[in-house]
Design a protein around this motif. Structure first.
Motif, PDB file in Angstrom:
ATOM      1  N   PRO A 184       0.672  -1.301  -0.176  1.00 49.86           N
ATOM      2  CA  PRO A 184      -0.001  -0.092   0.093  1.00 49.86           C
ATOM      3  C   PRO A 184       0.783   1.343  -0.017  1.00 49.86           C
ATOM      4  O   PRO A 184       1.781   1.329   0.851  1.00 49.86           O
ATOM      5  N   LEU A 185       0.569   2.200  -0.637  1.00 48.09           N
ATOM      6  CA  LEU A 185       1.313   3.405  -1.130  1.00 48.09           C
ATOM      7  C   LEU A 185       0.415   4.572  -1.119  1.00 48.09           C
ATOM      8  O   LEU A 185      -0.767   4.474  -1.296  1.00 48.09           O
ATOM      9  N   GLY A 186       0.907   5.541  -0.776  1.00 48.83           N
ATOM     10  CA  GLY A 186       0.230   7.142  -0.752  1.00 48.83           C
ATOM     11  C   GLY A 186       0.148   7.525  -2.265  1.00 48.83           C
ATOM     12  O   GLY A 186       1.001   7.230  -2.954  1.00 48.83           O
ATOM     13  N   PRO A 187      -0.659   8.712  -2.475  1.00 43.72           N
ATOM     14  CA  PRO A 187      -0.648   9.246  -3.970  1.00 43.72           C
ATOM     15  C   PRO A 187       0.697  10.190  -4.227  1.00 43.72           C
ATOM     16  O   PRO A 187       1.232  10.589  -3.185  1.00 43.72           O
ATOM     17  N   TYR A 188       0.970   9.897  -5.425  1.00 42.44           N
ATOM     18  CA  TYR A 188       2.144  10.634  -5.744  1.00 42.44           C
ATOM     19  C   TYR A 188       2.110  10.979  -7.452  1.00 42.44           C
ATOM     20  O   TYR A 188       1.535  10.344  -8.156  1.00 42.44           O
ATOM     21  N   THR A 189       3.028  11.774  -7.796  1.00 38.77           N
ATOM     22  CA  THR A 189       3.332  11.729  -9.303  1.00 38.77           C
ATOM     23  C   THR A 189       4.747  11.962  -9.612  1.00 38.77           C
ATOM     24  O   THR A 189       5.321  12.527  -8.583  1.00 38.77           O
ATOM     25  N   VAL A 190       5.205  11.827 -10.655  1.00 42.42           N
ATOM     26  CA  VAL A 190       6.521  12.036 -11.133  1.00 42.42           C
ATOM     27  C   VAL A 190       6.746  13.012 -12.167  1.00 42.42           C
ATOM     28  O   VAL A 190       5.932  12.781 -13.227  1.00 42.42           O
ATOM     29  N   ALA A 208      -2.037  18.293  -9.690  1.00 38.67           N
ATOM     30  CA  ALA A 208      -3.501  19.075  -9.221  1.00 38.67           C
ATOM     31  C   ALA A 208      -4.296  17.968  -8.599  1.00 38.67           C
ATOM     32  O   ALA A 208      -5.315  18.252  -7.659  1.00 38.67           O
ATOM     33  N   ALA A 209      -4.173  16.504  -8.746  1.00 35.26           N
ATOM     34  CA  ALA A 209      -5.107  15.632  -8.001  1.00 35.26           C
ATOM     35  C   ALA A 209      -4.567  15.232  -6.631  1.00 35.26           C
ATOM     36  O   ALA A 209      -5.484  14.596  -6.053  1.00 35.26           O
ATOM     37  N   LEU A 210      -3.339  15.837  -6.437  1.00 33.76           N
ATOM     38  CA  LEU A 210      -2.906  15.477  -5.114  1.00 33.76           C
ATOM     39  C   LEU A 210      -3.413  16.636  -4.096  1.00 33.76           C
ATOM     40  O   LEU A 210      -3.370  17.727  -4.306  1.00 33.76           O
ATOM     41  N   ASP A 211      -3.832  16.117  -2.891  1.00 33.20           N
ATOM     42  CA  ASP A 211      -4.159  16.613  -1.647  1.00 33.20           C
ATOM     43  C   ASP A 211      -3.026  17.578  -1.187  1.00 33.20           C
ATOM     44  O   ASP A 211      -1.830  16.914  -1.035  1.00 33.20           O
ATOM     45  N   TYR A 212      -3.376  18.700  -0.928  1.00 33.05           N
ATOM     46  CA  TYR A 212      -1.932  19.579  -0.105  1.00 33.05           C
ATOM     47  C   TYR A 212      -2.437  19.755   1.354  1.00 33.05           C
ATOM     48  O   TYR A 212      -3.362  19.241   1.945  1.00 33.05           O
ATOM     49  N   ILE A 251      10.046  13.792  -7.738  1.00 35.26           N
ATOM     50  CA  ILE A 251       8.782  13.149  -7.167  1.00 35.26           C
ATOM     51  C   ILE A 251       8.104  14.094  -6.245  1.00 35.26           C
ATOM     52  O   ILE A 251       8.516  14.994  -5.417  1.00 35.26           O
ATOM     53  N   VAL A 252       6.688  14.082  -6.410  1.00 33.01           N
ATOM     54  CA  VAL A 252       5.641  15.007  -5.740  1.00 33.01           C
ATOM     55  C   VAL A 252       4.836  14.042  -5.186  1.00 33.01           C
ATOM     56  O   VAL A 252       4.031  13.338  -5.653  1.00 33.01           O
ATOM     57  N   GLU A 253       4.579  14.133  -3.659  1.00 30.22           N
ATOM     58  CA  GLU A 253       3.886  13.026  -2.857  1.00 30.22           C
ATOM     59  C   GLU A 253       2.901  13.939  -2.082  1.00 30.22           C
ATOM     60  O   GLU A 253       3.075  14.944  -1.407  1.00 30.22           O
ATOM     61  N   ALA A 254       1.470  13.588  -2.170  1.00 30.07           N
ATOM     62  CA  ALA A 254       0.528  14.050  -1.144  1.00 30.07           C
ATOM     63  C   ALA A 254       0.931  13.784   0.244  1.00 30.07           C
ATOM     64  O   ALA A 254       1.506  12.719   0.686  1.00 30.07           O
ATOM     65  N   GLY A 255       0.721  14.819   0.970  1.00 28.81           N
ATOM     66  CA  GLY A 255       0.984  14.820   2.459  1.00 28.81           C
ATOM     67  C   GLY A 255       0.023  13.682   3.217  1.00 28.81           C
ATOM     68  O   GLY A 255      -1.232  13.640   2.752  1.00 28.81           O
ATOM     69  N   ILE A 256       0.532  12.974   3.846  1.00 31.67           N
ATOM     70  CA  ILE A 256      -0.459  11.913   4.501  1.00 31.67           C
ATOM     71  C   ILE A 256      -0.494  12.456   6.019  1.00 31.67           C
ATOM     72  O   ILE A 256       0.545  12.684   6.773  1.00 31.67           O
ATOM     73  N   TYR A 342       1.244   5.605   9.493  1.00 30.07           N
ATOM     74  CA  TYR A 342      -0.149   5.104  10.156  1.00 30.07           C
ATOM     75  C   TYR A 342      -1.069   6.309  10.283  1.00 30.07           C
ATOM     76  O   TYR A 342      -0.868   7.201  11.037  1.00 30.07           O
ATOM     77  N   THR A 343      -1.998   6.146   9.268  1.00 26.35           N
ATOM     78  CA  THR A 343      -2.949   7.244   9.001  1.00 26.35           C
ATOM     79  C   THR A 343      -3.876   7.446  10.106  1.00 26.35           C
ATOM     80  O   THR A 343      -4.396   6.523  10.788  1.00 26.35           O
ATOM     81  N   ASP A 344      -4.519   8.646   9.966  1.00 29.86           N
ATOM     82  CA  ASP A 344      -5.626   9.094  10.938  1.00 29.86           C
ATOM     83  C   ASP A 344      -6.711   8.143  10.857  1.00 29.86           C
ATOM     84  O   ASP A 344      -7.555   7.809  11.898  1.00 29.86           O
ATOM     85  N   ASP A 345      -6.861   7.504   9.774  1.00 30.08           N
ATOM     86  CA  ASP A 345      -8.113   6.644   9.587  1.00 30.08           C
ATOM     87  C   ASP A 345      -7.589   5.197   9.645  1.00 30.08           C
ATOM     88  O   ASP A 345      -8.411   4.434   9.307  1.00 30.08           O
ATOM     89  N   GLY A 346      -6.495   4.987  10.301  1.00 29.08           N
ATOM     90  CA  GLY A 346      -5.983   3.600  10.622  1.00 29.08           C
ATOM     91  C   GLY A 346      -5.385   2.651   9.537  1.00 29.08           C
ATOM     92  O   GLY A 346      -5.212   1.630   9.800  1.00 29.08           O
TER      93      GLY A 346
END
Length: 395
Positions: A184-190, A208-212, A251-256, A342-346
């Motif tokens: 399992p990975l978080g969202p990202y773009t290269v 643009a699809a990544l959450d800030y 690489i640009v990764e969405a903050g978790i 370890y995300t806030d939603d478990g």
């Protein structure tokens, strides 16, 4: 060289005593370990600090060592066996300087001896080497380049091989391999160099699809060098340019939103499965936006490193499972540190793997093993022992 730097001067160490008396009266040579550090990457000083910790802790009754520094321009020199000269502090940045004499490793499978070459002088033999401990972080060392050179001469070394080192260094292909193994990975773009130069607007739009907030990183760098946390899209372009100063691929990764957990992995002996440490947690104080270079190496009081992490058993078990799975997915050897969220939603997400993690006494990798019952000195001994066991030639 700036005034706060403490250069590492090359000098000839005393030749070590190469034999010990065994209980049955026979003479046996202690394994000889070449410790290579410094290097051409932006993590030069961090590598020196790692070498300082290892030189202090390695069992001198069990191993002879040869410290070899690599200057920023790539020259290999014989370095002083003096750990204090390589320590990284807020007031001192260690550096390996070039020298008139340089060290040459064996260049064929028929040789195992180090040499020092100096213009107008006959080659100086330094003796055989049994294991190389490559403590180079970043490109030109951690990325498979040095590992390939050692493979050409059938020299045993600590850590992962060519592919695992290269893929582990490149955050893009690391994630491709992990995704292929179902991790399992978080969202990202290269953003590749060609994409950025050909159509900057399209590259920005791909984010643009990544959450800030997002984190903008050089794809092939470490120690949090060149990373920017971006809270607003208007700052994204400048952050990409800053990362490109260290690597043209970004690489640009969405903050978790969650907690950062880490696990140390150690290869098993023979056909044994990889071993995993207790899970650790990194918590950075409010005066740092994230676990940046200063927090990692210069402001220890600003970071809380906890092991074992205060998480439920099922979370710890899953982090350890994913860490071993990531190690196996890349085909790692020796050691690695795997970072998870370890995300806030478990959920538990794999962030990245480090095939040559920070290895100072204060770094998370040895600290997690210490909390798991393996001291720093024992950990170094285990890594050298694993390297001595590895096959040479076709693997």
């Amino acid at each position: 060289m700036t005034s706060d730097q403490q250069p590492v001067q090359a000098n000839e160490p005393e030749r070590p005593n190469a034999v010990d008396a065994s209980p049955n009266g026979h003479r046996t040579r202690r394994p000889r370990v070449a410790i290579i550090f410094g290097g051409r990457s932006s993590e030069h000083a961090v590598s020196c600090a790692t070498a300082a910790g290892v030189m202090r802790a390695i069992d001198r009754d069990k191993y002879d060592i040869v410290p070899i520094g690599v200057s920023r321009d790539g020259q290999w020199v014989l370095a002083a066996d003096d750990p204090a000269r390589f320590e990284l502090t807020a007031g001192r940045t260690p550096e390996v300087l070039p020298d008139d004499a340089h060290v040459v490793l064996p260049l064929s499978t028929r040789e195992t001896s180090l040499q020092v070459l100096e213009a107008g002088q006959p080659p100086q033999e330094l003796g055989d080497v049994d294991v190389v401990l490559p403590l180079l972080h970043g490109p030109f060392g951690e990325d498979g380049t040095l590992q390939g050179f050692l493979e050409l001469s059938d020299i045993r070394y600590v850590g992962s091989g060519v592919f695992a080192s290269a893929a582990g260094m490149d955050k893009h292909y690391m994630k491709v391999v992990f995704a292929g193994h179902g991790l399992p990975l978080g969202p990202y773009t290269v953003i590749t160099d060609r994409a950025w130069r050909a159509d900057r607007a399209a590259a920005l739009e791909a984010c643009a699809a990544l959450d800030y907030p997002v984190f903008v990183k050089p794809a092939r760098a470490g120690s949090s060098i060149g990373i920017t946390k971006v809270d607003d899209p208007s700052d994204l372009e400048a952050a990409i340019e800053a990362a490109r100063e260290h690597d043209p691929k970004v690489i640009v990764e969405a903050g978790i939103s969650g907690r950062e957990l880490e696990c140390a992995v150690l290869e098993g002996h023979g056909t044994d499965a990889p071993r995993t440490s207790q899970v650790g947690e990194v918590a950075v104080h409010d005066n740092h936006e994230f676990y940046d270079y200063e927090a990692k190496y210069l402001a220890e009081a600003d970071v809380d490193l906890t092991c074992p992490a205060a998480v439920p058993d099922h979370v710890s078990d899953e982090v350890r499972r994913l860490a071993a799975a990531a190690f196996d997915a890349l085909g790692c050897e020796g050691l690695a540190r795997v970072d998870c969220f370890y995300t806030d939603d478990g959920r538990i997400l794999v962030n990245e793997i480090n095939t040559m993690p920070g290895f100072t006494p204060h770094s998370m990798y040895p600290r997690m093993w210490a909390a798991s019952g393996l001291t720093y000195t024992e950990l170094i001994d285990e890594l050298v022992s694993l390297a001595l066991e590895r096959r040479t030639g076709l693997r």
